[in-house]
Structure formats: structure tokens, C-alpha cells
Design a protein around this motif. Structure first.
Motif, PDB file in Angstrom:
ATOM      1  N   LEU A 374       0.824  -1.201   0.000  1.00 23.89           N
ATOM      2  CA  LEU A 374       0.000   0.000   0.000  1.00 23.89           C
ATOM      3  C   LEU A 374       0.866   1.262   0.000  1.00 23.89           C
ATOM      4  CD1 LEU A 374      -2.801  -1.096   2.484  1.00 23.89           C
ATOM      5  CD2 LEU A 374      -2.875  -1.112  -0.001  1.00 23.89           C
ATOM      6  N   ASP A 375       1.981   1.219   0.695  1.00 25.02           N
ATOM      7  CA  ASP A 375       2.854   2.396   0.763  1.00 25.02           C
ATOM      8  C   ASP A 375       3.598   2.642  -0.542  1.00 25.02           C
ATOM      9  OD1 ASP A 375       2.130   3.011   3.315  1.00 25.02           O
ATOM     10  OD2 ASP A 375       3.929   2.226   4.277  1.00 25.02           O
ATOM     11  N   LEU A 376       4.116   1.580  -1.135  1.00 26.82           N
ATOM     12  CA  LEU A 376       5.024   1.728  -2.268  1.00 26.82           C
ATOM     13  C   LEU A 376       4.410   1.337  -3.608  1.00 26.82           C
ATOM     14  CD1 LEU A 376       8.213   0.159  -0.614  1.00 26.82           C
ATOM     15  CD2 LEU A 376       7.608   2.587  -0.765  1.00 26.82           C
ATOM     16  N   GLY A 377       3.293   0.626  -3.574  1.00 30.92           N
ATOM     17  CA  GLY A 377       2.736   0.106  -4.825  1.00 30.92           C
ATOM     18  C   GLY A 377       3.550  -1.060  -5.361  1.00 30.92           C
ATOM     19  N   TYR A 378       4.280  -1.737  -4.485  1.00 30.34           N
ATOM     20  CA  TYR A 378       5.217  -2.765  -4.947  1.00 30.34           C
ATOM     21  C   TYR A 378       5.338  -3.897  -3.937  1.00 30.34           C
ATOM     22  CZ  TYR A 378       9.603  -5.131  -5.896  1.00 30.34           C
ATOM     23  OH  TYR A 378      10.540  -6.092  -6.135  1.00 30.34           O
ATOM     24  N   ALA A 379       5.443  -5.099  -4.459  1.00 32.00           N
ATOM     25  CA  ALA A 379       5.902  -6.274  -3.715  1.00 32.00           C
ATOM     26  C   ALA A 379       6.492  -7.215  -4.750  1.00 32.00           C
ATOM     27  CB  ALA A 379       4.757  -6.950  -2.967  1.00 32.00           C
ATOM     28  N   HIS A 380       7.521  -7.972  -4.373  1.00 32.94           N
ATOM     29  CA  HIS A 380       8.117  -8.841  -5.387  1.00 32.94           C
ATOM     30  C   HIS A 380       7.287 -10.104  -5.565  1.00 32.94           C
ATOM     31  CE1 HIS A 380       9.975 -11.746  -2.615  1.00 32.94           C
ATOM     32  NE2 HIS A 380      10.527 -10.749  -1.937  1.00 32.94           N
ATOM     33  N   HIS A 381       7.657 -10.926  -6.537  1.00 34.30           N
ATOM     34  CA  HIS A 381       6.758 -11.973  -7.004  1.00 34.30           C
ATOM     35  C   HIS A 381       6.458 -13.025  -5.944  1.00 34.30           C
ATOM     36  CE1 HIS A 381      10.723 -13.771  -7.838  1.00 34.30           C
ATOM     37  NE2 HIS A 381      10.133 -14.938  -7.774  1.00 34.30           N
ATOM     38  N   ILE A 382       7.394 -13.334  -5.043  1.00 32.94           N
ATOM     39  CA  ILE A 382       7.116 -14.328  -4.014  1.00 32.94           C
ATOM     40  C   ILE A 382       6.181 -13.753  -2.956  1.00 32.94           C
ATOM     41  CG2 ILE A 382       8.137 -15.716  -2.167  1.00 32.94           C
ATOM     42  CD1 ILE A 382       8.430 -16.912  -4.945  1.00 32.94           C
ATOM     43  N   GLN A 383       6.328 -12.487  -2.637  1.00 31.35           N
ATOM     44  CA  GLN A 383       5.377 -11.851  -1.720  1.00 31.35           C
ATOM     45  C   GLN A 383       3.965 -11.883  -2.297  1.00 31.35           C
ATOM     46  OE1 GLN A 383       7.637  -8.104  -1.500  1.00 31.35           O
ATOM     47  NE2 GLN A 383       7.627  -8.354   0.724  1.00 31.35           N
ATOM     48  N   ARG A 384       3.854 -11.681  -3.595  1.00 30.10           N
ATOM     49  CA  ARG A 384       2.525 -11.697  -4.228  1.00 30.10           C
ATOM     50  C   ARG A 384       1.959 -13.111  -4.306  1.00 30.10           C
ATOM     51  NH1 ARG A 384       2.757  -7.111  -9.079  1.00 30.10           N
ATOM     52  NH2 ARG A 384       4.544  -5.973  -8.273  1.00 30.10           N
ATOM     53  N   LEU A 385       2.810 -14.057  -4.749  1.00 28.94           N
ATOM     54  CA  LEU A 385       2.326 -15.420  -4.966  1.00 28.94           C
ATOM     55  C   LEU A 385       2.165 -16.203  -3.669  1.00 28.94           C
ATOM     56  CD1 LEU A 385       1.640 -17.738  -6.962  1.00 28.94           C
ATOM     57  CD2 LEU A 385       4.092 -18.288  -6.981  1.00 28.94           C
ATOM     58  N   MET A 386       3.156 -16.111  -2.766  1.00 34.04           N
ATOM     59  CA  MET A 386       3.210 -17.003  -1.618  1.00 34.04           C
ATOM     60  C   MET A 386       2.889 -16.339  -0.286  1.00 34.04           C
ATOM     61  SD  MET A 386       3.701 -19.783  -3.169  1.00 34.04           S
ATOM     62  CE  MET A 386       3.852 -20.868  -1.761  1.00 34.04           C
ATOM     63  N   VAL A 387       2.438 -15.087  -0.314  1.00 32.65           N
ATOM     64  CA  VAL A 387       1.935 -14.444   0.908  1.00 32.65           C
ATOM     65  C   VAL A 387       0.509 -13.966   0.642  1.00 32.65           C
ATOM     66  CG1 VAL A 387       2.273 -12.672   2.665  1.00 32.65           C
ATOM     67  CG2 VAL A 387       4.261 -13.835   1.685  1.00 32.65           C
ATOM     68  N   THR A 388       0.348 -12.850  -0.048  1.00 34.01           N
ATOM     69  CA  THR A 388      -1.006 -12.322  -0.251  1.00 34.01           C
ATOM     70  C   THR A 388      -1.852 -13.251  -1.119  1.00 34.01           C
ATOM     71  OG1 THR A 388      -0.163 -10.967  -2.079  1.00 34.01           O
ATOM     72  CG2 THR A 388      -0.356  -9.920   0.086  1.00 34.01           C
ATOM     73  N   GLY A 389      -1.275 -13.776  -2.195  1.00 36.25           N
ATOM     74  CA  GLY A 389      -2.038 -14.660  -3.067  1.00 36.25           C
ATOM     75  C   GLY A 389      -2.344 -15.987  -2.413  1.00 36.25           C
ATOM     76  N   LEU A 390      -1.357 -16.571  -1.750  1.00 38.80           N
ATOM     77  CA  LEU A 390      -1.552 -17.859  -1.089  1.00 38.80           C
ATOM     78  C   LEU A 390      -2.640 -17.778  -0.029  1.00 38.80           C
ATOM     79  CD1 LEU A 390      -0.779 -20.773  -0.394  1.00 38.80           C
ATOM     80  CD2 LEU A 390       1.061 -19.858   1.047  1.00 38.80           C
ATOM     81  N   TYR A 391      -2.620 -16.722   0.774  1.00 42.51           N
ATOM     82  CA  TYR A 391      -3.623 -16.628   1.834  1.00 42.51           C
ATOM     83  C   TYR A 391      -5.033 -16.535   1.243  1.00 42.51           C
ATOM     84  CZ  TYR A 391      -5.608 -15.553   6.377  1.00 42.51           C
ATOM     85  OH  TYR A 391      -6.346 -15.604   7.542  1.00 42.51           O
ATOM     86  N   ALA A 392      -5.193 -15.731   0.183  1.00 42.83           N
ATOM     87  CA  ALA A 392      -6.510 -15.611  -0.451  1.00 42.83           C
ATOM     88  C   ALA A 392      -6.954 -16.946  -1.039  1.00 42.83           C
ATOM     89  CB  ALA A 392      -6.467 -14.529  -1.531  1.00 42.83           C
ATOM     90  N   LEU A 393      -6.027 -17.676  -1.634  1.00 48.82           N
ATOM     91  CA  LEU A 393      -6.352 -18.984  -2.213  1.00 48.82           C
ATOM     92  C   LEU A 393      -6.789 -19.957  -1.126  1.00 48.82           C
ATOM     93  CD1 LEU A 393      -6.302 -21.113  -4.499  1.00 48.82           C
ATOM     94  CD2 LEU A 393      -3.856 -21.394  -4.043  1.00 48.82           C
ATOM     95  N   LEU A 394      -6.023 -20.053  -0.042  1.00 51.90           N
ATOM     96  CA  LEU A 394      -6.365 -20.980   1.036  1.00 51.90           C
ATOM     97  C   LEU A 394      -7.661 -20.597   1.724  1.00 51.90           C
ATOM     98  CD1 LEU A 394      -2.836 -21.454   2.676  1.00 51.90           C
ATOM     99  CD2 LEU A 394      -3.958 -22.945   0.999  1.00 51.90           C
ATOM    100  N   LEU A 395      -7.896 -19.292   1.834  1.00 54.22           N
ATOM    101  CA  LEU A 395      -9.115 -18.816   2.476  1.00 54.22           C
ATOM    102  C   LEU A 395     -10.340 -19.072   1.613  1.00 54.22           C
ATOM    103  CD1 LEU A 395      -9.757 -17.241   5.145  1.00 54.22           C
ATOM    104  CD2 LEU A 395      -9.747 -15.160   3.768  1.00 54.22           C
ATOM    105  N   GLY A 396     -10.134 -19.178   0.300  1.00 49.51           N
ATOM    106  CA  GLY A 396     -11.253 -19.409  -0.612  1.00 49.51           C
ATOM    107  C   GLY A 396     -11.923 -18.123  -1.063  1.00 49.51           C
ATOM    108  N   VAL A 397     -11.129 -17.060  -1.272  1.00 46.88           N
ATOM    109  CA  VAL A 397     -11.685 -15.775  -1.692  1.00 46.88           C
ATOM    110  C   VAL A 397     -12.127 -15.846  -3.150  1.00 46.88           C
ATOM    111  CG1 VAL A 397     -11.182 -13.315  -2.035  1.00 46.88           C
ATOM    112  CG2 VAL A 397     -10.277 -14.518  -0.028  1.00 46.88           C
ATOM    113  N   GLU A 398     -13.243 -15.211  -3.442  1.00 46.33           N
ATOM    114  CA  GLU A 398     -13.734 -15.147  -4.815  1.00 46.33           C
ATOM    115  C   GLU A 398     -12.639 -14.558  -5.715  1.00 46.33           C
ATOM    116  OE1 GLU A 398     -17.727 -13.519  -7.096  1.00 46.33           O
ATOM    117  OE2 GLU A 398     -16.868 -12.348  -5.459  1.00 46.33           O
ATOM    118  N   PRO A 399     -12.251 -15.248  -6.784  1.00 55.82           N
ATOM    119  CA  PRO A 399     -11.092 -14.811  -7.574  1.00 55.82           C
ATOM    120  C   PRO A 399     -11.198 -13.402  -8.126  1.00 55.82           C
ATOM    121  CG  PRO A 399     -11.670 -17.058  -8.132  1.00 55.82           C
ATOM    122  CD  PRO A 399     -12.750 -16.553  -7.230  1.00 55.82           C
ATOM    123  N   VAL A 400     -12.391 -12.979  -8.534  1.00 49.50           N
ATOM    124  CA  VAL A 400     -12.507 -11.642  -9.121  1.00 49.50           C
ATOM    125  C   VAL A 400     -12.205 -10.561  -8.093  1.00 49.50           C
ATOM    126  CG1 VAL A 400     -14.996 -11.302  -8.712  1.00 49.50           C
ATOM    127  CG2 VAL A 400     -13.883 -10.247 -10.716  1.00 49.50           C
TER     128      VAL A 400
END
Length: 522
Positions: A374-400
Motif C-alpha cells: 500500500l505504501d510503495l505500490g510494490y511487492a516482489h513476485h514471491i510476496q505476491r504469490l506465496m503471501v497475499t495470493g496464497l492466503y486468499a487462495l487458502l481462504l477461498g476468496v472469490e477470484p474476481v
């Protein structure tokens, strides 16, 4: 130099009105082929719809507007006529379509020239405007890319199954990148096994800093504009230092190749709290704005390897992201849209947690990554895939909903690249079209690749109980919910078999805690 609010005088007979969108800031673009300053005119517009269609953060809005204004200034410096609509013009109509329709009615060009947009929605809207106005539309191929949508479609139709690695090898051969004759440089196509290092307990140590570009007068005007009109949006602009001109982008490329590419490969999957940049390039925004050509970026990386300045694993790992993944996801996007946006193969319908917009969570890895994002508009690919993305996937968030968040928060987000990476790779919503398996892991992965778990109240090795890491609980719950689907999957079968070894009581406890996490009670 400040952009004029009033448009320049229009030629008496306008031949071509050349549309330049906010992610098409390339002077070598096909849009300028045959451009005649005496007969043709460039049209650019800042439209508030492009910042409200998803709830874009302040850094994302600022980088697009600053780069657009600098590009328009450069064109005017060459003597080109530029019709530029500012966001805060009193009569700005708010959408690209409405602004373009008004421009066509006012200037009456013989033809409209447009390079294919990076978003299906924008493409269809601008086509409709031209058709309604009765103006001939000359829609040109975006030659920024190394594989056209038509070429990718032919490639896909000739294969029984799409596999990115196979596409990447074909692109290497076709474009003669990292090739020694007919063999791959270094004797292998892929050096992933060399590129999964994690920092030790003492962390990364000294880190070279990426190139930073203090805002000039034009960018300062944009920052003031964003703060005024989008004050309620997340993000900070006091540290805004992204490259917004071609010269700045080239300097950023030089700095990366010289100072961070030699160690990029080994550490590309590592994370460390409070260290957003590490050895990553931060060139994706400049590439996606078209300030950099992928060919020159690839060539610089290969030249550094050939000169003995960069190990093959680092050069290959970096080039694969550009020549492989970047081209691959664009091919998927244009082959599958518009239906791709509605894919939801895992039938996920949970809402995105509201703290994705604030970073206010007790999950340390998520707090650090989201606050940085939120501060920088940036996170590297593992932060996106294996932190924010992984949590949403495991939680079952609607993909859209996940897609809308990623498109809103990252400065490099353009839909052609963001949507397949989010729905396909991160959320497995396309059922395996883009990637062969869902990227699922427990909190143990984050503990291995970062220091986050040392500072977190949750314990990544525990599945149940108050101290259990939510990633770990949700990982086992994900396997339980989708066991039938993945029981025979060649890359997930072993994980599903591990689930079967748990007692009924423990599986029940996992399900109860996972439900509590979804309700926001844990």
C-alpha cells in the motif's frame, strides 16, 4: 515544462488522430509509423474512470499520470501536436470513451490510429466509439511484445496442453536468446534449483539500493493532484521515486544489471521483513508502461552473462520472467478474454478480508507485505504469490475480488499481465490452464523463506489451537476441501496422502478453526 490546458490549434484537415494510452508510452510504437506532423495529431487523456474502475491506490495513479505527462511533454518537444486532457480540466468527461468521442466530433479526423490496448474493456470501448462516430479505425499490432496474440493462439492450438516451460524454450530458440548454437547456454534450459536460496538468521546483510528518481516539477504536480482528488485512497507518495521517463527507466536498468542482477537468481524467492527491494529489478512498471523494450532488457542481461559479470542462473532466471512468463500470460489473456475474468474453478466465494486494504492484521508476513504494498505500490513476485495470493487462495476468496485488489494496488498492474497471473497462477481459478497446479503451502514455507515467523504470535508448525498459523490451518483445510479433485494429481497427490494420515479428530479440529478464521474470529 507544464502541459497546456488548452489544446493546440488543429490542422485544417486532420488525417490521423493517433491515440496513445497510459501504458503505451513508446516513441517507437507502431502508432507513430508514418506520422506526419503537418497532417496528424496525438491524443492522450487522463480519465478518472481508469482510477475508479478498481479502487486504485495513490502510487498506482501517480505513476501512470506522471509518466503520461512526461511522454506528452517529450512529444511536444519534438514538435508533434498533442491534444492532452488533464484529469482536473473543468469539462473532463471522466471516461476515455466520452473524451475520445468528443475529440472525434471536434476534430473530425479521416482515421483513428490505435495500437491494441492492454485491456479488453478499453479495447472494446474505443472500438465502439470509432464505430459510432463513423471514423475508420486503424488498429495496429503492439510490437513491444515478442509474440503476437495470433502467434500465441497458433502455438496453443498446435499443443495438446499449454506448458509455460515449453513455450519459453520455443521463444529462446526463435529469438536466439541464451543459445549456444542449438543448445541452451550453460547446458540447461532452467536453473530453478540454483535460485531458491533463503537468507540465514542474520538476514541479507548489505543490500545495494535501486535507482531512485526524486519527483521533478511535473511529477510534483501529479502528486499534488492525486493527494487532492484521491486523498481517501491507500498509499503514500512522500517516498515516490519510480522512473517515469525513458531516460530514468534506462538508468534503472543500468543500475539493476550492474548492482543486483549478479545476485538476483539465488535470492529471488527470499523475503525479509522491512526490506522491500532486496535483489529484485523493479523494472516491471517501466516495461508495462512501455518506457523499456523487453528486447533491450533481455539483451542487457544476456550481455552481462556473456561478459562473465553475471552467473547463468541469474541471467536465465531473470530472462525467463520476461521472455517466458510475461509473453505467456499475455497470450493466455487475449486467447481467453472476455470469459477468463469469470473463471472460478475451485468454486471460491469468500470475501477478501478488509484488512487487505489497511494491512492491519496480526499475521506478520501479511502485515509486512500489505503495508509495503500500500505504501510503495510494490511487492516482489514471491510476496505476491506465496503471501497475499496464497492466503486468499487458502481462504477461498472469490477470484474476481483478488484480481480487483491486485489491479488496484500495484504500480505495474495492467490487466493483460495482472489478470492471468492472479486468476491463473495465484488462485488456480482457470483450473490449470496457466499453471499445472495450485501453489499451496503451509506457514512452514514462509518460515523457511523469511524471518516473518520469528516476529509473529502464530506458530507455522501447528495446525490447530490458538497459536496455530492461519496459513497452516487453511492449507490442511484446503487439501481436505479439494481432496477428491487433487487425489490423483501428479504434483499434489503426496500432499493429499499426508492429509489422509491425520485422525478424524484432528481433521475436525482443523475444519473448525478454518471456519473461525473465515469468520474473522481467529
Amino acid at each position: 515544462m507544464t502541459l497546456l490546458h488548452a489544446p493546440d490549434a488543429c490542422p485544417s484537415r486532420l488525417r490521423h488522430l493517433v491515440v496513445v494510452l497510459g501504458d503505451q508510452l513508446d516513441r517507437q510504437s507502431a502508432a507513430f509509423d508514418g506520422f506526419d506532423p503537418a497532417q496528424d495529431r496525438v491524443w492522450m487523456a487522463e480519465a478518472i474512470e481508469e482510477s475508479t474502475q478498481v479502487w486504485s491506490t495513490q502510487p498506482r495513479i501517480a505513476i501512470f499520470l506522471a509518466a503520461m505527462r512526461h511522454f506528452a511533454e517529450a512529444l511536444r518537444g519534438e514538435g508533434l501536436q498533442v491534444d492532452y486532457r488533464l484529469l482536473d480540466d473543468a469539462d473532463n468527461r471522466g471516461t476515455l470513451a466520452a473524451e475520445l468521442a468528443a475529440a472525434l466530433a471536434r476534430m473530425r479526423p479521416a482515421a483513428l490510429v490505435l495500437v491494441q490496448p492492454g485491456e479488453w474493456r478499453v479495447q472494446e470501448a474505443l472500438r465502439a466509439v470509432a464505430a459510432h462516430a463513423g471514423v475508420a479505425l486503424d488498429e495496429r499490432e503492439d510490437r513491444h511484445f515478442l509474440c503476437t496474440p495470433a502467434a500465441f493462439a497458433r502455438y496453443a492450438e498446435s499443443r495438446p496442453q499449454l506448458v509455460m516451460e515449453h513455450f519459453y524454450r520455443a521463444m529462446r530458440k526463435r529469438h536466439r536468446v541464451l543459445m549456444d548454437g542449438d543448445a541452451p547456454a550453460g547446458g540447461a534450459w532452467n536453473f530453478d534449483t540454483d535460485n531458491r536460496g533463503a537468507f540465514g538468521r542474520d538476514g541479507p546483510g548489505f543490500l545495494p539500493q535501486p535507482a531512485a528518481f526524486p519527483p521533478d516539477a511535473t511529477t510534483q504536480q501529479v502528486i499534488a493532484l492525486v493527494r487532492k482528488h484521491f486523498a481517501e485512497r491507500p498509499g503514500r507518495l512522500d517516498a515516490f521515486a519510480w522512473p517515469v521517463t525513458r531516460s530514468e527507466a534506462l538508468q534503472a536498468l543500468d543500475t539493476f544489471v550492474a548492482e543486483r542482477l549478479p545476485l538476483f537468481g539465488h535470492w529471488q524467492d527470499a523475503m525479509w521483513g522491512g526490506e522491500p527491494w532486496l535483489y529484485h529489478a523493479q523494472l516491471s512498471a517501466a516495461l508495462n508502461l512501455k518506457l523499456l523494450d523487453p528486447r533491450e532488457v533481455i539483451a542487457r542481461a544476456e550481455a552481462a552473462y556473456r561478459a562473465g559479470q553475471v552467473p547463468i542462473a541469474c541471467a536465465e532466471g531473470f530472462i525467463r520472467q520476461i521472455l517466458g512468463w510475461r509473453e505467456y500470460v499475455r497470450g493466455i489473456y487475449w486467447r481467453e478474454m472476455p470469459g477468463y475474468l469469470a473463471r472460478n474453478a475451485l468454486d471460491a466465494h469468500a470475501d477478501l478480508p478488509p484488512w487487505y486494504w489497511t494491512g492491519q492484521t496480526d499475521r506478520e508476513c501479511l502485515r509486512d507485505t500489505i503495508a509495503q504494498t500500500l505504501d510503495l505500490g510494490y511487492a516482489h513476485h514471491i510476496q505476491r504469490l506465496m503471501v497475499t495470493g496464497l492466503y486468499a487462495l487458502l481462504l477461498g476468496v472469490e477470484p474476481v475480488q483478488v484480481h480487483a485488489w491486485y489491479l488496484a494496488v500495484y504500480v505495474d498492474a495492467v490487466e493483460w499481465v495482472e489478470l492471468p497471473n492472479t486468476l491463473g497462477m495465484s488462485q488456480f481459478a482457470d483450473g490449470g490452464l496457466l499453471g499445472s497446479k495450485p501453489y499451496v503451502a503451509s506457514g512452514q514455507y514462509i518460515a523457511r523463506m523469511s524471518d516473518h515467523c520469528r516476529h509473529c504470535r502464530f506458530r507455522p508448525a501447528e495446525r490447530t489451537g490458538e497459536n496455530a498459523c492461519p496459513f497452516t490451518t487453511l492449507y490442511w483445510d484446503f487439501l481436505a476441501r479439494h481432496a477428491q479433485r487433487f487425489a490423483e494429481h501428479p504434483r499434489l497427490r503426496a500432499q493429499v496422502q499426508n492429509l489422509a494420515r491425520l485422525s478424524d479428530a484432528e481433521r475436525g479440529a482443523i475444519a473448525l478453526r478454518a471456519d473461525a478464521i473465515r469468520r474473522g474470529e481467529a
